[in-house]
Design an enzyme around this catalytic site. Structure first.
Site, PDB file in Angstrom:
ATOM      1  N   ASN A   1       1.308   3.864  -3.191  1.00 47.20           N
ATOM      2  CA  ASN A   1       0.985   5.286  -3.027  1.00 47.20           C
ATOM      3  C   ASN A   1       2.097   6.189  -3.578  1.00 47.20           C
ATOM      4  OD1 ASN A   1      -1.512   4.924  -1.895  1.00 47.20           O
ATOM      5  ND2 ASN A   1      -0.903   5.425   0.194  1.00 47.20           N
TER       6      ASN A   1
ATOM      7  N   GLU B   1       0.829  -1.209   0.000  1.00 43.19           N
ATOM      8  CA  GLU B   1       0.000   0.000   0.000  1.00 43.19           C
ATOM      9  C   GLU B   1       0.864   1.260   0.000  1.00 43.19           C
ATOM     10  OE1 GLU B   1      -3.192   0.248  -0.462  1.00 43.19           O
ATOM     11  OE2 GLU B   1      -3.656  -1.883  -0.340  1.00 43.19           O
TER      12      GLU B   1
ATOM     13  N   ARG C   1      -9.422   3.701  -7.259  1.00 41.28           N
ATOM     14  CA  ARG C   1      -8.931   3.836  -5.891  1.00 41.28           C
ATOM     15  C   ARG C   1     -10.087   3.795  -4.903  1.00 41.28           C
ATOM     16  NH1 ARG C   1      -4.827   3.279  -8.222  1.00 41.28           N
ATOM     17  NH2 ARG C   1      -4.885   1.580  -6.759  1.00 41.28           N
TER      18      ARG C   1
END
Ligand SMILES: Nc1ncnc2c1ncn2[C@@H]1O[C@H](COP(=O)(O)OP(=O)(O)OP(=O)(O)O)[C@@H](O)[C@H]1O
Ligand SMILES: [Mg+2]
Length: 154
Positions: free
Chosen positions: A50, A46, A115
């Site tokens: 990002n 994650e 997202r």
């Protein structure tokens, strides 16, 4: 006693799997549970995605950026006091306007279809502590701490 691994890699989606596997391999000597390994790998994924998508996403089309400063991500894994794992993931991308808002569940500045705005929430739930430092135009650093369930020193 401290053990540290530091690596820098190009901010490419295909390196996410490498970062995730490296973090998992780093904790292997502590004989972690399958659940702990899965949680660590997911949190790293994650954070790295990002950096790629949000940190550098809009800069990738910028020619001078691509020429002069190949975007990279730095990941540092540290084991201290026997079972305290700290993973720091840093980019030098666009930074975040409002960190508190960005960390709210379901908040996203990304494409709503792709997202879900749950990355920080996932990191928070799988790790014991999450700290995010960011300045606009300078980049973002995510610091995650997890206490592994291992007795005593390693
Ligand atoms: N490294 C980063 N650089 C710049 N902005 C970031 C970075 N990481 C997160 N953000 C900002 O924080 C928001 C929330 O991030 P989060 O990971 O929780 O959700 P998301 O990435 O939008 O969606 P998901 O992770 O569920 O695919 C992002 O939409 C983005 O605006
Ligand atoms: Mg995300």
């Amino acid at each position: 006693m401290e053990n540290v691994l530091k690596m820098e890699f190009s901010a490419l989606a295909e390196n996410e799997a490498f970062a995730r596997a490296a973090a998992a391999a780093f904790v292997m000597p502590l004989d972690p549970t399958v659940e702990e390994v899965t949680e660590i790998k997911t949190a790293v994924s994650e954070a790295v995605s990002n950096c790629v998508i949000h940190g550098y996403g809009e800069l990738c089309g910028d020619e001078s950026f691509a020429k002069n400063e190949a975007p990279t991500i730095v990941m540092e894994c540290a084991l201290e006091k026997g079972n305290r794992l700290t993973i720091t993931i840093e980019d030098k991308g666009v930074g975040i306007d409002d960190v508190d808002q960005a960390m709210e569940p379901l908040f996203t500045t990304g494409d709503e279809e792709e997202r879900s705005g749950m990355g920080f929430t996932v990191m928070q739930s799988f790790m014991d502590r999450l700290k995010v430092r960011s300045s606009k135009g300078e980049g973002t650093t995510v610091i995650m701490t997890k206490y592994l369930d291992v007795p005593g020193e390693y």
